[in-house]
Enzyme design. Sequence first.
Site, PDB file in Angstrom:
ATOM      1  N   LEU A  73      46.639   6.372 -71.111  1.00  0.00           N
ATOM      2  CA  LEU A  73      45.217   6.391 -70.763  1.00  0.00           C
ATOM      3  C   LEU A  73      44.509   7.324 -71.745  1.00  0.00           C
ATOM      4  O   LEU A  73      44.923   8.471 -71.904  1.00  0.00           O
ATOM      5  CB  LEU A  73      45.007   6.930 -69.336  1.00  0.00           C
ATOM      6  CG  LEU A  73      45.790   6.279 -68.192  1.00  0.00           C
ATOM      7  CD1 LEU A  73      45.464   6.996 -66.884  1.00  0.00           C
ATOM      8  CD2 LEU A  73      45.469   4.798 -68.084  1.00  0.00           C
ATOM      9  N   CYS A  74      43.448   6.816 -72.384  1.00  0.00           N
ATOM     10  CA  CYS A  74      42.660   7.656 -73.295  1.00  0.00           C
ATOM     11  C   CYS A  74      42.168   8.875 -72.510  1.00  0.00           C
ATOM     12  O   CYS A  74      41.478   8.733 -71.493  1.00  0.00           O
ATOM     13  CB  CYS A  74      41.474   6.885 -73.841  1.00  0.00           C
ATOM     14  SG  CYS A  74      40.312   7.949 -74.740  1.00  0.00           S
ATOM     15  N   ILE A  75      42.509  10.057 -72.993  1.00  0.00           N
ATOM     16  CA  ILE A  75      42.264  11.254 -72.196  1.00  0.00           C
ATOM     17  C   ILE A  75      40.777  11.518 -71.959  1.00  0.00           C
ATOM     18  O   ILE A  75      40.385  11.879 -70.847  1.00  0.00           O
ATOM     19  CB  ILE A  75      42.986  12.489 -72.794  1.00  0.00           C
ATOM     20  CG1 ILE A  75      42.900  13.676 -71.839  1.00  0.00           C
ATOM     21  CG2 ILE A  75      42.463  12.855 -74.168  1.00  0.00           C
ATOM     22  CD1 ILE A  75      43.941  14.742 -72.089  1.00  0.00           C
TER      23      ILE A  75
END
Lengths: 131, 123
Positions: free
Chosen positions: A79-81
Amino acid sequence: MALDYALLVLAAPASGHSSLTAVRFARALLARGHSLQRVFFLDNGTLTGLAAAVTPQDEHSPLQQWAQLAEEHQTELILCISSALKRGLLDSTEATRHERPGATVHPAFELGGLGLLVEAAQTADRLVTFG
Amino acid sequence: MTAAARKSILVVSRHAHPGSSLPRSALDTALAAAAFDQPVALLFQGEGVLQLLSEQDSRAAGVRNLRKVLDSLPLYEIETLHVDAAAAAAFGLDRDALPAGAEWLDAAGIRALLARHDHVLGF
């Protein structure tokens, strides 16, 4: 010829069928002998990793299907932080750092930077977006 | 990552800002690729061309002004912003008000652009 695939998922899990289509695509390519190292979730796609999502029993759960895929094929689910934090998706480290009550990300998913998407683009023969 | 292994990325942006978060994600992706010295280009299509409007003031909407980010792209060595000419004409964009690196492409130009990139990411 066996190819290395990577997927980019932008679609939210509960908005239409795109997320489920992406899982089916992942399973289809693996069944044909290709490999899938990493799936990168960005923007509303990061909501896929929300551990508390409850899908009605007569519907397919994107969360469950992605987690199962990762377990069976050792596919990384990232997941893109920055997208994730904005949407309240935190692992225990981020929950502590930002003083939130607890982790909200399902354990099959990890938080990571956009560099991991860039890296996937470099290593994969095919990078397919699901929006 | 060796130079020989570098694959080019085309980021296609098709939504208007600030009604969608996708334009920001598209730009972040392009900037990340540039930060890792990977060849990356941007193409604006459909409503995405509205991101190029010059007189944007998103303060009242409470979100960041993306046009400022677009104007800073040359600092990251993203020099050219490819613009679908038909979409730009449909939305009445003034060619002179576009960012410095904007390049208008007709359908054949867009086809060639898509064909010469290894990966196409649609936002």
